[in-house]
Enzyme design. Structure first.
Site, PDB file in Angstrom:
ATOM      1  N   CYS A 109       0.838  -1.193   0.000  1.00 36.08           N
ATOM      2  CA  CYS A 109       0.000   0.000   0.000  1.00 36.08           C
ATOM      3  C   CYS A 109       0.878   1.251   0.000  1.00 36.08           C
ATOM      4  CB  CYS A 109      -0.891  -0.018   1.242  1.00 36.08           C
ATOM      5  SG  CYS A 109      -1.646   1.559   1.633  1.00 36.08           S
ATOM      6  N   GLU A 110       0.601   2.184  -0.893  1.00 39.17           N
ATOM      7  CA  GLU A 110       1.447   3.368  -0.992  1.00 39.17           C
ATOM      8  C   GLU A 110       1.213   4.353   0.153  1.00 39.17           C
ATOM      9  OE1 GLU A 110      -0.870   6.533  -3.892  1.00 39.17           O
ATOM     10  OE2 GLU A 110       0.434   5.062  -4.819  1.00 39.17           O
ATOM     11  N   HIS A 111       0.147   4.144   0.929  1.00 37.18           N
ATOM     12  CA  HIS A 111      -0.145   5.058   2.032  1.00 37.18           C
ATOM     13  C   HIS A 111       0.553   4.681   3.333  1.00 37.18           C
ATOM     14  CE1 HIS A 111      -3.915   5.770  -0.510  1.00 37.18           C
ATOM     15  NE2 HIS A 111      -3.174   6.851  -0.596  1.00 37.18           N
ATOM     16  N   HIS A 112       0.852   3.395   3.503  1.00 37.21           N
ATOM     17  CA  HIS A 112       1.504   2.951   4.734  1.00 37.21           C
ATOM     18  C   HIS A 112       2.683   2.007   4.483  1.00 37.21           C
ATOM     19  CE1 HIS A 112      -2.671   4.008   6.002  1.00 37.21           C
ATOM     20  NE2 HIS A 112      -2.034   4.545   7.025  1.00 37.21           N
ATOM     21  N   GLN A 142      -5.062  -0.346  -4.923  1.00 34.75           N
ATOM     22  CA  GLN A 142      -5.603  -1.483  -5.659  1.00 34.75           C
ATOM     23  C   GLN A 142      -6.375  -1.056  -6.905  1.00 34.75           C
ATOM     24  OE1 GLN A 142      -7.215  -4.668  -3.263  1.00 34.75           O
ATOM     25  NE2 GLN A 142      -8.662  -5.256  -4.849  1.00 34.75           N
ATOM     26  N   CYS A 162      -2.797  -2.745   6.030  1.00 34.90           N
ATOM     27  CA  CYS A 162      -3.075  -1.448   6.644  1.00 34.90           C
ATOM     28  C   CYS A 162      -4.478  -1.436   7.245  1.00 34.90           C
ATOM     29  CB  CYS A 162      -2.916  -0.310   5.635  1.00 34.90           C
ATOM     30  SG  CYS A 162      -3.993  -0.407   4.210  1.00 34.90           S
ATOM     31  N   HIS A 175      -5.471  -6.199   2.816  1.00 41.00           N
ATOM     32  CA  HIS A 175      -4.601  -5.055   3.057  1.00 41.00           C
ATOM     33  C   HIS A 175      -4.190  -5.045   4.521  1.00 41.00           C
ATOM     34  CE1 HIS A 175      -5.597  -2.708  -0.758  1.00 41.00           C
ATOM     35  NE2 HIS A 175      -6.394  -3.756  -0.812  1.00 41.00           N
TER      36      HIS A 175
END
Length: 220
Positions: free
Chosen positions: A109-112, A150, A180, A178
């Site tokens: 995941c690019e956020h976490h 995704q 996250c 995920h």
């Protein structure tokens, strides 16, 4: 950007574009230079967490993490690693649905920067061209090995296959867990996310139903 907005984006898994956001100088440095720099900065992170890097078990962690990021988890960022999608003339005139299913998704995941794991199922109706089956798997692997959302991953795979096969008749489904979601925030261990993207004949419910029937009635 304030911290509240940062949290909202991360929790909603918002993507900014279909293309992975990359700086213009993204590939000016060699892999070895990137590993050296990431190693330095990750060492600082570990020290801020209070870890003792003189310990034998921890001393090599900054290098291991740096190498993992560049060589293992995110090699899909570099265009030189993109697989060549060899196509062949559809000489035998096969014009029914072809489905490649249970393709492993191993992403982050690019956020976490936490893992996304699951499977992709891909179908297309050949016209003038067909593509080697393993090439589909390699394409999924390539786009998965970069920081991802995704929804974007689904679209990147779809559009690349449509371009290579010269047909809009492609459908991509991804179901993934995920971390996250399961290891932070709500900490829901059982939920998973499904995304579906398609074009061409798959706009017709009959073709989508045929695809879903194949996926839901696996015989192998």
């Amino acid at each position: 950007m304030d911290k509240e907005h940062i949290e909202i984006i991360g929790n909603n898994h918002m993507a900014s574009s279909v293309e992975t956001p990359l700086r213009l100088d993204a590939f000016d440095k060699s892999d070895n230079e990137k590993i050296k720099n990431i190693e330095h900065h990750f060492e600082i992170i570990m020290k801020e967490l209070g870890l003792d890097l003189t310990d034998d078990s921890l001393s090599g962690t900054p290098y291991r993490v740096a190498k993992m990021y560049v060589k293992e988890l995110f090699y899909g960022l570099d265009p030189k690693n993109k697989p060549k999608l060899s196509t062949f003339e559809n000489k035998y005139g096969y014009n029914k649905m072809l489905v490649e299913q249970n393709i492993t998704i191993d992403s982050a995941c690019e956020h976490h920067f936490l893992p996304i794991t699951g499977h992709a199922h891909i179908a297309y109706l050949p016209k003038d061209k067909v593509v080697g089956l393993s090439k589909i798997n390699r394409l999924v692997d390539y786009y998965a090995h970069r920081p991802q959302v995704q929804e974007r991953l689904s679209l990147q795979i779809l559009r690349d296959l449509q371009n290579v096969l010269e047909t809009k008749d492609v459908m991509v489904m991804i179901s993934a867990k995920h971390l996250c979601v399961s290891s932070r925030g709500i900490k829901d261990k059982d939920s998973f996310t499904t995304t579906v993207e398609y074009g061409g004949c798959f706009e017709n419910k009959v073709y989508r139903d045929e695809f879903l029937n194949v996926i839901n009635n696996q015989t192998l």
